[in-house]
Structures are given as structure tokens and as C-alpha cells.
Design an enzyme around this catalytic site. Structure first.
Site, PDB file in Angstrom:
ATOM      1  CE  LYS A 196      -1.999   3.048   2.030  1.00 37.29           C
ATOM      2  NZ  LYS A 196      -1.927   4.492   1.705  1.00 37.29           N
ATOM      3  CD  GLU A 271      12.521   0.356  10.126  1.00 31.29           C
ATOM      4  OE1 GLU A 271      13.058   1.277  10.776  1.00 31.29           O
ATOM      5  OE2 GLU A 271      12.989  -0.787  10.061  1.00 31.29           O
ATOM      6  CB  CYS A 306      12.859   8.553   8.692  1.00 34.79           C
ATOM      7  SG  CYS A 306      13.915   7.544   7.678  1.00 34.79           S
ATOM      8  CD  GLU A 404       9.563  12.684  11.708  1.00 36.86           C
ATOM      9  OE1 GLU A 404       8.417  12.236  11.825  1.00 36.86           O
ATOM     10  OE2 GLU A 404      10.509  12.025  11.261  1.00 36.86           O
TER      11      GLU A 404
HETATM   12  P1  NAP Z   1       2.040   8.424   7.657  1.00 28.50           P
HETATM   13  O1  NAP Z   1       1.057   9.510   7.575  1.00 28.50           O
HETATM   14  O2  NAP Z   1       2.166   7.683   8.923  1.00 28.50           O
HETATM   15  O3  NAP Z   1       1.682   7.433   6.467  1.00 28.50           O
HETATM   16  C1  NAP Z   1       2.443   6.282   6.179  1.00 28.50           C
HETATM   17  C2  NAP Z   1       1.575   5.297   5.445  1.00 28.50           C
HETATM   18  O4  NAP Z   1       0.511   4.866   6.286  1.00 28.50           O
HETATM   19  C3  NAP Z   1       0.908   5.867   4.202  1.00 28.50           C
HETATM   20  O5  NAP Z   1       0.834   4.874   3.213  1.00 28.50           O
HETATM   21  C4  NAP Z   1      -0.455   6.232   4.724  1.00 28.50           C
HETATM   22  O6  NAP Z   1      -1.405   6.301   3.710  1.00 28.50           O
HETATM   23  C5  NAP Z   1      -0.733   5.088   5.657  1.00 28.50           C
HETATM   24  N1  NAP Z   1      -1.719   5.362   6.687  1.00 28.50           N
HETATM   25  C6  NAP Z   1      -2.222   6.560   7.097  1.00 28.50           C
HETATM   26  N2  NAP Z   1      -3.110   6.379   8.096  1.00 28.50           N
HETATM   27  C7  NAP Z   1      -3.181   5.040   8.325  1.00 28.50           C
HETATM   28  C8  NAP Z   1      -3.911   4.228   9.240  1.00 28.50           C
HETATM   29  N3  NAP Z   1      -4.756   4.753  10.140  1.00 28.50           N
HETATM   30  N4  NAP Z   1      -3.714   2.894   9.205  1.00 28.50           N
HETATM   31  C9  NAP Z   1      -2.849   2.339   8.335  1.00 28.50           C
HETATM   32  N5  NAP Z   1      -2.147   3.060   7.433  1.00 28.50           N
HETATM   33  C10 NAP Z   1      -2.301   4.398   7.436  1.00 28.50           C
HETATM   34  O7  NAP Z   1       3.495   8.918   7.318  1.00 28.50           O
HETATM   35  P2  NAP Z   1       3.930   9.804   6.079  1.00 28.50           P
HETATM   36  O8  NAP Z   1       3.477  11.192   6.314  1.00 28.50           O
HETATM   37  O9  NAP Z   1       3.543   9.145   4.816  1.00 28.50           O
HETATM   38  O10 NAP Z   1       5.518   9.708   6.167  1.00 28.50           O
HETATM   39  C11 NAP Z   1       6.255  10.500   7.016  1.00 28.50           C
HETATM   40  C12 NAP Z   1       6.651   9.743   8.255  1.00 28.50           C
HETATM   41  O11 NAP Z   1       7.338   8.553   7.893  1.00 28.50           O
HETATM   42  C13 NAP Z   1       7.612  10.501   9.110  1.00 28.50           C
HETATM   43  O12 NAP Z   1       7.237  10.408  10.459  1.00 28.50           O
HETATM   44  C14 NAP Z   1       8.937   9.814   8.887  1.00 28.50           C
HETATM   45  O13 NAP Z   1       9.857   9.936   9.919  1.00 28.50           O
HETATM   46  C15 NAP Z   1       8.522   8.427   8.673  1.00 28.50           C
HETATM   47  N6  NAP Z   1       9.539   7.674   7.950  1.00 28.50           N
HETATM   48  C16 NAP Z   1      10.272   6.778   8.649  1.00 28.50           C
HETATM   49  C17 NAP Z   1      11.272   6.052   8.017  1.00 28.50           C
HETATM   50  C18 NAP Z   1      12.063   5.045   8.779  1.00 28.50           C
HETATM   51  O14 NAP Z   1      12.631   4.163   8.159  1.00 28.50           O
HETATM   52  N7  NAP Z   1      12.121   5.104  10.083  1.00 28.50           N
HETATM   53  C19 NAP Z   1      11.526   6.245   6.656  1.00 28.50           C
HETATM   54  C20 NAP Z   1      10.753   7.193   5.971  1.00 28.50           C
HETATM   55  C21 NAP Z   1       9.760   7.888   6.642  1.00 28.50           C
HETATM   56  P3  NAP Z   1      -1.752   7.733   3.049  1.00 28.50           P
HETATM   57  O15 NAP Z   1      -0.481   8.445   2.793  1.00 28.50           O
HETATM   58  O16 NAP Z   1      -2.452   7.352   1.819  1.00 28.50           O
HETATM   59  O17 NAP Z   1      -2.592   8.445   4.067  1.00 28.50           O
END
Ligand code: NAP
Ligand code: MG
Length: 502
Positions: A196, A271, A306, A404
Site C-alpha cells: 500500500k 519504522e 526520517c 519531527e
Molecule cells: P504516515 O502519515 O504515517 O503514512 C504512512 C503510510 O501509512 C501511508 O501509506 C499512509 O497512507 C498510511 N496510513 C495513514 N493512516 C493510516 C492508518 N490509520 N492505518 C494504516 N495506514 C495508514 O506517514 P507519512 O506522512 O507518509 O511519512 C512521514 C513519516 O514517515 C515521518 O514520520 C517519517 O519519519 C517516517 N519515515 C520513517 C522512516 C524510517 O525508516 N524510520 C523512513 C521514511 C519515513 P496515506 O499516505 O495514503 O494516508
């Protein structure tokens, strides 16, 4: 196209290529592209200029159920895990090669979709994802089990078996690469995968599904469900998903653990976010290099990292000299059209994220001193661009220094002793990465031992782009590790088989 060819292209070449690009927006289920069962679609907007790139299938419950069901059928029939290791390796190697053969197309999709500089998508994102697939392909026929010590009347085998259906829910900052970090080891271990992608950046995931089929991955083994967060939630709540591998925000990660608890206790690997400290000690040997690395640590990929070195801890004695060099280094990241190969900072992924970052910058103006940047730029483009922004933060408890931001905003914090630096560095709910700059070997070891983070860099930042190092976080930065052979542990169950001889 190889990297040299990509580098020799200019903005006009990429614009021309864009004009003829065919973009697929449907889901990929059971070996074929299809619309969402509901017929729902959403607009895929490019952050470069706000233009609509394509209509994307918005997958819901029926699509999630269909994808999980075909993934289960493929798993039960053994069409993938039942192949000999050498055969599975050959298929995945072909897939990696196909990604490389389609490098310019995939890089263009990624740049248009997420606003990342084409100079990076052609050199990091796409070849990095292909390499990840190749690396785990190579591991398939190398991994073995154990014969454990046992009483004489027994033979005891310890083996690893595919876990079943792995759902991967991934973010938008490295859409293809973060996905590859999940699906490559999951497939290498013999699982079926349902991916997804983020609704902000679904294009490359959708495209590589076709390449998977062409390379010989059987129908049903690799599925892609574009859609909103709801699709991720449905996967996390699904009773027939065995494992959910997630990269994203800490808040959503917490919800996913709850969904697993409410459903079938699927394995959950997270992650999550970070607020990584980059510590420059007074005995840093090369302030110029450290300043360049500090700028890259927060401004590379528009700060949508991240591991972003978003807290710069500087010793008071060198602070002024260091900041002079840092401000010069930051100028390299002037935002430009990401399709221009000379651009090193592109667009923020979408309007909502841009507004979120600008909101933090506004908060920062009250709690800290703005040293550079702070504004939205290139408004006339219709796209979403923010200048590299640096704040001198008097209090490490300030919001911009704790939360963050996931954008090009750096908090500079001053310290007087090494102990104080370590205390500030560890005073965070996160523990993804950290760095220390020193010319003293003992200090380097002592500080890196004291830092509570999954990765520590000494006299560098963001090094180790290959697959050999486990990647993941302490504390609320998550659990489990991507990359390296350790990643295979997440996608397998350990089995003990005891055979009685007499
Ligand atoms: P996010 O809002 O948490 O979304 C991540 C994924 O989860 C997306 O595919 C999102 O779909 C989906 N999602 C949203 N709400 C959900 C729910 N209730 N249940 C299941 N899935 C759901 O994060 P983001 O804004 O895309 O990415 C930024 C974050 O990722 C930052 O906090 C960053 O630090 C973290 N990150 C961490 C790493 C690591 O390896 N530690 C690497 C890269 C990024 P939609 O986008 O379609 O809503
Ligand atoms: Mg997009």
C-alpha cells in the site's frame, strides 16, 4: 538508460519525456491492473506545479479482500515459496534488471509524483531500489538453517519459514526505496506481498508491479493497492494478513499496533519518525566538511528524511565559526524545478505537508531566532517550495527542537560539555539516528555508545547507503530493522523440528 545518460539529460529532455509519459493509476491485483471495485479514483497531484498527473484507483474493502485472498491462494499453492531457491533468485534478479532498464521512466514518475530532484531519483531512489531487490535475491540461495545441539536420540533442526501474507504500508518520502526495503526481503523469504503506497506518491509502486509480472513473479504474489490511509487500516485489521511492515509516522504506527491487537495479532514491524541529533564537538577536525554534512543532513530530500539531522548540537566555543560555514553550505539547497538535473532541492510533497512545515516555521519565530530562510518560494510555479531554514534555538525544549517537522527546518542547540550534549541528544521520544564529530577516538567510541539510536555516524552523516547495515530505531522510532540479513527475520517464522531416532 544508464546513470551517465541520465546525467547528460537537461531540463528540456525531461520535460519532453514527461509530455509522452503514459501513467498507470490502477491497482494491481492477481497479476492484472484493475480499477477499484467501487470505481472511486483520486487525483495524483504533482508538487512541482500543482498539475494533475493521473487518476488513481482508491482501493477500499473489496480490493483489500481481493488482494489478500489472491495472495493467500498463491501462498497456499506454493507457486512462489515452492520454487527452488535458485529459481526465485533468478526471477528477482530479472526484476531488479528490469527496474534498471526502466530507470529513467521510474525516476521521472518519482520526481513528478513526489517532487524529488531528478538528480537523486536517477542515482539513489531507482538504482537503490533495484540494488535492494538484487541484494535480497542473492541472499535467497545462501540462507540456511541450523542443526541444534540435542540429546543423542534426537536430531533437532531450526529452520526459517515464510510467514505468509505480508502487507507493506509505506510513506512518500522515498516511495520506491522504502517499499523495496519491505517487499524485497519479504518476497525473498517466500511470502506473498500486498503493498500500500502513500496516496501522495503511488506511481512507481504501481509501475513496478507490471515489471514484477514480466520478470516471472507469479500472479497473486505481488499486489499493489493504491488508496488512502483507510486501505492501510483495512490491511492492519485484516484477519488473513500475517505480518504488517510499516514505515511512516509514529502516530499511525501506534494505531497499527492496536489494529493488530484488535484483529489477529499479526506481526507488526515499525519504522517510524525521528528527531536525530548531529553533535559537533569542539575538537571536530574539519568544520567545513562537518558543516556541509550538517546541511545535507537536513536539506537533502527537502528534509523529508526520517533520519534528518534536524537537531544540530554545537559546542559553544566553535558555534560562530561553524554557523558561518553552515549558512554558506545551506545556499547550495536553493529550491528549483526538480526536473532540472542541476537542482539539489525540489518541491515539498504536497500542499498539506508544505503548510504543516510553514506552521512549524511560524512557531519557530516565537521560540527561536531565524538565521536564514523561513519562506515559501516559487509560488508562481503553482508548486510547493520552501527555503532551507535554520533557527538558533535557545531552549532545547522548544517545539521545533522536539517535534519531527519532516521538512527543511534545522534547530541549532548550543552546549558546553559532552555530557550535556549526550543528555540533550537522548532527551527525545525518538531514537532513529545520531552523529558525532570529533577528532578523539576515545570520545568517538564513548559518545556513540551513549547515544540511544539505531544508527550512529562518526565524522559523517547518512553514510552506508548499501544494504549491509540494519536500519531502524530505538524507542518510539520503531522496532525491527530494514536492510541487511536481519530484515529476513521479520518475514519468517522460526521452526524447531525434533526427530526421534530411537
Ligand atoms: P504516515 O502519515 O504515517 O503514512 C504512512 C503510510 O501509512 C501511508 O501509506 C499512509 O497512507 C498510511 N496510513 C495513514 N493512516 C493510516 C492508518 N490509520 N492505518 C494504516 N495506514 C495508514 O506517514 P507519512 O506522512 O507518509 O511519512 C512521514 C513519516 O514517515 C515521518 O514520520 C517519517 O519519519 C517516517 N519515515 C520513517 C522512516 C524510517 O525508516 N524510520 C523512513 C521514511 C519515513 P496515506 O499516505 O495514503 O494516508
Ligand atoms: Mg504525488
Amino acid at each position: 538508460m544508464d546513470i551517465m545518460e541520465a546525467k547528460s539529460k537537461d531540463l528540456n529532455d525531461w520535460l519532453q519525456r514527461r509530455a509522452t509519459l503514459r501513467i498507470e493509476g490502477r491497482a494491481f491485483i492477481d497479476g492484472a491492473y484493475r480499477d477499484a471495485a467501487s470505481g472511486k479514483r483520486f487525483d495524483c497531484i504533482s508538487p512541482i506545479d500543482g498539475a494533475s498527473l493521473a487518476q488513481i484507483a482508491e482501493c477500499g474493502e473489496a480490493d483489500v479482500n481481493a488482494a489478500v485472498a489472491c495472495a493467500r491462494r498463491a501462498f497456499d499453492r506454493g507457486v512462489w515459496r515452492g520454487l527452488n531457491p535458485r529459481q526465485r533468485k533468478a526471477v528477482m534478479l530479472r526484476w531488479g534488471a528490469l527496474m534498471r532498464a526502466h530507470q529513467d521512466e521510474l525516476a521521472l514518475l518519482e520526481t513528478l509524483d513526489a517532487g524529488k530532484p531528478i538528480a537523486d531519483t536517477t542515482t539513489v531512489d531507482v538504482p537503490g531500489a533495484a540494488y535492494c531487490v538484487e541484494w535480497f535475491a542473492e541472499a535467497i540461495d545462501k540462507a540456511g538453517g541450523e542443526v541444534a545441539a540435542a540429546d543423542h536420540h534426537l536430531v533437532g533442526l531450526v529452520t526459517r519459514e515464510a510467514i505468509g501474507i505480508v502487507a507493506a504500508v509505506v510513506p512518500w518520502n522515498f516511495p520506491l526505496l522504502m517499499a523495496a526495503w519491505k517487499f524485497a526481503p519479504a518476497l525473498a523469504a517466500g511470502n506473498s506481498v500486498v503493498l500500500k503506497p502513500s496516496e501522495k506518491s503511488p506511481l512507481t509502486a504501481i509501475r513496478i508491479a507490471q515489471l514484477a509480472l514480466e520478470s516471472g513473479i507469479p500472479a497473486g504474489v505481488f499486489n499493489v493497492l493504491p488508496g488512502a490511509g483507510e486501505a492501510g487500516k483495512l490491511l492492519a485489521l485484516h484477519h488473513d494478513v500475517d505480518c504488517l511492515a510499516f514505515t511512516g509516522s509514529t502516530n499511525v504506527g501506534k494505531q497499527i499496533m492496536q489494529y493488530a491487537g484488535q484483529s489477529n495479532l499479526k506481526r507488526v514491524w515499525l519504522e517510524l519518525g525521528g528527531k536525530s541529533p548531529n553533535i559537533v564537538l569542539a575538537d571536530c577536525a574539519d568544520l567545513g566538511r562537518a558543516a556541509q554534512a550538517a546541511a545535507s543532513a537536513i536539506f537533502y530530500n527537502m528534509g523529508e528524511m526520517c533520519t534528518a539531522g534536524s537537531r544540530l548540537l554545537v559546542h559553544r566555543d566553535i558555534k560562530d565559526a561553524f554557523l558561518d560555514k553552515l549558512l554558506v553550505a545551506a545556499r547550495k539547497y536553493s529550491p528549483g524545478n526538480p526536473l532540472d538535473p542541476t537542482t539539489s532541492m525540489g518541491a515539498i510533497v504536497d500542499q498539506a505537508q508544505m503548510e504543516r512545515v510553514l506552521g512549524y516555521i511560524d512557531a519557530g519565530r516565537d521560540e527561536a531566532r531565524l538565521l536564514t530562510g523561513g519562506a515559501r518560494v516559487k509560488r508562481e510555479s503553482g508548486g510547493f517550495y520552501i527555503e532551507p531554514t535554520i533557527f538558533d534555538v535557545p531552549d532545547a525544549q522548544a517545539r521545533i527542537a522536539r517535534e519531527e517537522i519532516f521538512g527543511p527546518v534545522l534547530s541549532v542547540i548550543t552546549f558546553d560539555t559532552i555530557d550535556e550534549a549526550i543528555r540533550i541528544a537522548n532527551d527525545s521520544e525518538y531514537g532513529l539516528a545520531a552523529a558525532v564529530w570529533t577528532s578523539n577516538l576515545t570520545t568517538a567510541h564513548e559518545v556513540s555508545r551513549a547515544l540511544r539510536a539505531g544508527t550512529v555516524w562518526v565524522n559523517c552523516y547518512d553514510e552506508g547507503g548499501d544494504m549491509n547495515f540494519p536500519f531502524g530505531g530505538y524507542k518510539q522510532s520503531g522496532n525491527g530493522r530494514d536492510k541487511s540479513l536481519h530484515a529476513l527475520e521479520k518475514y519468517t517464522e522460526l521452526k524447531s523440528t525434533l526427530i526421534r531416532l530411537r
